[in-house]
Design an enzyme around this catalytic site. Structure first.
Site, PDB file in Angstrom:
ATOM      1  CG  PHE A  22      31.015 -13.776  34.776  1.00  0.00           C
ATOM      2  CD1 PHE A  22      31.606 -12.547  34.495  1.00  0.00           C
ATOM      3  CD2 PHE A  22      31.701 -14.930  34.428  1.00  0.00           C
ATOM      4  CE1 PHE A  22      32.851 -12.474  33.885  1.00  0.00           C
ATOM      5  CE2 PHE A  22      32.956 -14.866  33.824  1.00  0.00           C
ATOM      6  CZ  PHE A  22      33.534 -13.634  33.551  1.00  0.00           C
TER       7      PHE A  22
ATOM      8  CG  ASP B 227      26.661 -19.836  32.171  1.00  0.00           C
ATOM      9  OD1 ASP B 227      27.303 -20.850  32.510  1.00  0.00           O
ATOM     10  OD2 ASP B 227      27.201 -18.737  31.971  1.00  0.00           O
TER      11      ASP B 227
ATOM     12  CE  LYS C 244      33.998 -20.973  36.251  1.00  0.00           C
ATOM     13  NZ  LYS C 244      35.292 -20.438  36.642  1.00  0.00           N
TER      14      LYS C 244
HETATM   15  C1  LIG Z   1      28.620 -18.971  35.018  1.00  0.00           C
HETATM   16  C2  LIG Z   1      29.852 -18.764  34.191  1.00  0.00           C
HETATM   17  N1  LIG Z   1      29.749 -18.710  32.864  1.00  0.00           N
HETATM   18  C3  LIG Z   1      30.830 -18.546  32.071  1.00  0.00           C
HETATM   19  C4  LIG Z   1      32.088 -18.394  32.612  1.00  0.00           C
HETATM   20  C5  LIG Z   1      33.274 -18.198  31.715  1.00  0.00           C
HETATM   21  O1  LIG Z   1      34.029 -19.365  31.662  1.00  0.00           O
HETATM   22  P1  LIG Z   1      35.521 -19.314  31.085  1.00  0.00           P
HETATM   23  O2  LIG Z   1      36.309 -18.445  32.003  1.00  0.00           O
HETATM   24  O3  LIG Z   1      35.944 -20.755  31.059  1.00  0.00           O
HETATM   25  O4  LIG Z   1      35.433 -18.726  29.728  1.00  0.00           O
HETATM   26  C6  LIG Z   1      32.239 -18.435  34.003  1.00  0.00           C
HETATM   27  C7  LIG Z   1      33.564 -18.250  34.609  1.00  0.00           C
HETATM   28  O5  LIG Z   1      33.714 -17.882  35.740  1.00  0.00           O
HETATM   29  C8  LIG Z   1      31.096 -18.626  34.812  1.00  0.00           C
HETATM   30  O6  LIG Z   1      31.185 -18.677  36.152  1.00  0.00           O
END
Ligand SMILES: Cc1ncc(COP(=O)(O)O)c(C=O)c1O
Length: 403
Positions: free
Chosen positions: A138, A223, A252
């Site tokens: 994700f 990520d 986050k």
């Molecule tokens: C690993 C990862 N990358 C990207 C995101 C996306 O972040 P945002 O919701 O702040 O756009 C998330 C959100 O859960 C995530 O867990």
């Protein structure tokens, strides 16, 4: 005059892309939250791994309110002091030489994927644009990031997707070996798949991925939106693994609840984002950067990081005992304060039921897919709050399994 609002207003006025719980939190302090009815909850969710220092942490309230008296916003035709201070701290604390600020995890990844392609196309030509990602990953909800994410349920239904993105199974080095080529611009990995079920990469896998990227002159993008800023027990999870990426994304926990995202990279790669190639109106916002600086100051200390590891042990030993007693979990996994209880066969698909029962028992937990109950509490949660929250969670588990 303020109007009373209720959960029913969500169904009437909000776009129906979420299904929020039936209670509305109105106040938080540390690892506790209170709803409109004054009911108290122990918070093991932290938003979704966002409230790194719990609610209303004094250092963050101070940073935000002090900055609020000074300067809220300037455009990117100017820079500002909190952004510069935060950038310097992130560079000093990590592999990175350069930082780009934005507002969310998706935006940090969007920037990372665009930069990786720009770097590859600038240095090796238009054919070198492929991005390899992993199934079940994700990376956010913009159309590029949701396409790189390995969950078709999120990217289907919106017409043609951005091209040149492939997915291979996670923790499978042989699959990457077959997929990677000199056309690969970047390999994108979450060191722990968060939304995909709190599934940590193995150290051998990440080391192997790094080597394959080097062989094929592809960038390695980590990520760390969910795993970053202490969540793993190190400031970033790559430090736990001893494998350094070329680009890292953070969001986050970075803002502790105030929206901010960051993309970190090396000097050589950063140069491919020249003036005008990418941008964001709010990226580097002084309020967000002032709060994030305070988050980094609190989290990036040996005491807090050691505390996260100790709290991990407290959580997992109790959850494992609970699993043994109730038969609810087949495995408890994760790192630091990102922990997943994998549901045993009879309870597969029922993570939401555990979450709902937990809220009823006065503790907020998360799911990570249908089969995993996820815990992502404050990184400075008191042991007494952990114990009380787990007592309440045990009640919820007993209710779901019918004990
Ligand atoms: C690993 C990862 N990358 C990207 C995101 C996306 O972040 P945002 O919701 O702040 O756009 C998330 C959100 O859960 C995530 O867990």
């Amino acid at each position: 005059m303020s109007q009373t609002v209720s959960r029913a207003d969500f169904d009437q006025f909000m776009v129906p892309n979420y299904a929020p719980a039936d209670y509305i939190p109105v106040r938080g302090e540390g690892a506790r939250l209170w709803d409109q009815q004054g009911r108290e909850y122990v918070d093991f969710a932290g938003g979704i791994a966002v409230n790194a220092l719990g609610h209303a942490h004094p250092a963050l309230v101070k940073a935000l309110t002090e900055q609020a008296q000074k300067l809220w916003h300037v455009s990117n035709t100017l820079t500002n002091e909190p952004a510069l201070r935060l950038a310097r701290k992130l560079v000093d604390a990590t592999f990175a030489d350069r930082v780009f600020f934005c507002n969310s995890g998706a935006e940090a990844n969007e920037a990372a994927f665009k930069l990786a392609r720009k770097w590859a196309i600038d240095t090796a030509g238009a054919d070198k644009h492929e991005i390899i990602s992993t199934t079940n990953s994700f990376h956010g909800r913009t159309f590029f990031t949701v396409t790189v994410g390995g969950q078709p349920k999120y990217s289907d239904g919106f017409g043609p997707r951005p091209q040149g993105v492939t997915h291979i199974p996670y923790n499978d080095l042989a699959a990457l070996k077959s997929a990677i080529s000199d056309k690969t611009a970047a390999v994108v990995i979450e060191p722990i798949q968060g939304e995909g079920g709190v599934l940590p990469a193995t150290a051998d896998y990440l080391k192997g991925v790094r080597e394959l990227c080097d062989q094929h002159k592809a960038l390695l993008v980590f990520d760390e939106v969910q795993t970053g800023v202490g969540r793993s027990g190190s400031l970033y999870a790559y430090m736990e693994y001893g494998v350094t990426p070329d680009i890292l994304t953070s969001a986050k926990s970075l803002g502790g609840g105030f929206p901010i995202g960051a993309m970190l990279t090396t000097e050589a790669v950063a140069q491919h984002f020249a003036v005008g190639t990418h941008g964001s109106t709010y990226g580097g916002n002084p309020l967000a950067c002032a709060v994030a600086e305070a988050v980094i100051d609190v989290v990036n200390t040996p005491e807090v990081l050691a505390g996260i590891r100790a709290k991990h042990e407290r959580f997992v030993s109790r959850l494992r005992a609970m699993g043994d007693k109730t038969g609810a979990f087949q495995q408890v996994r994760g790192m630091g304060l990102l922990i997943g209880a994998v549901l045993a066969e009879p309870y597969k698909g029922r993570a939401k039921d555990f979450m709902t029962a937990a809220a009823k028992a006065g503790v907020m937990v998360l799911q990570a897919g249908p089969d995993v109950v996820r815990f992502a509490p404050s990184l400075v949660i008191a042991d007494a709050d952990i114990d009380e929250g787990l007592d309440r969670f045990e009640q919820a588990v007993n209710e779901v399994v019918g004990r």
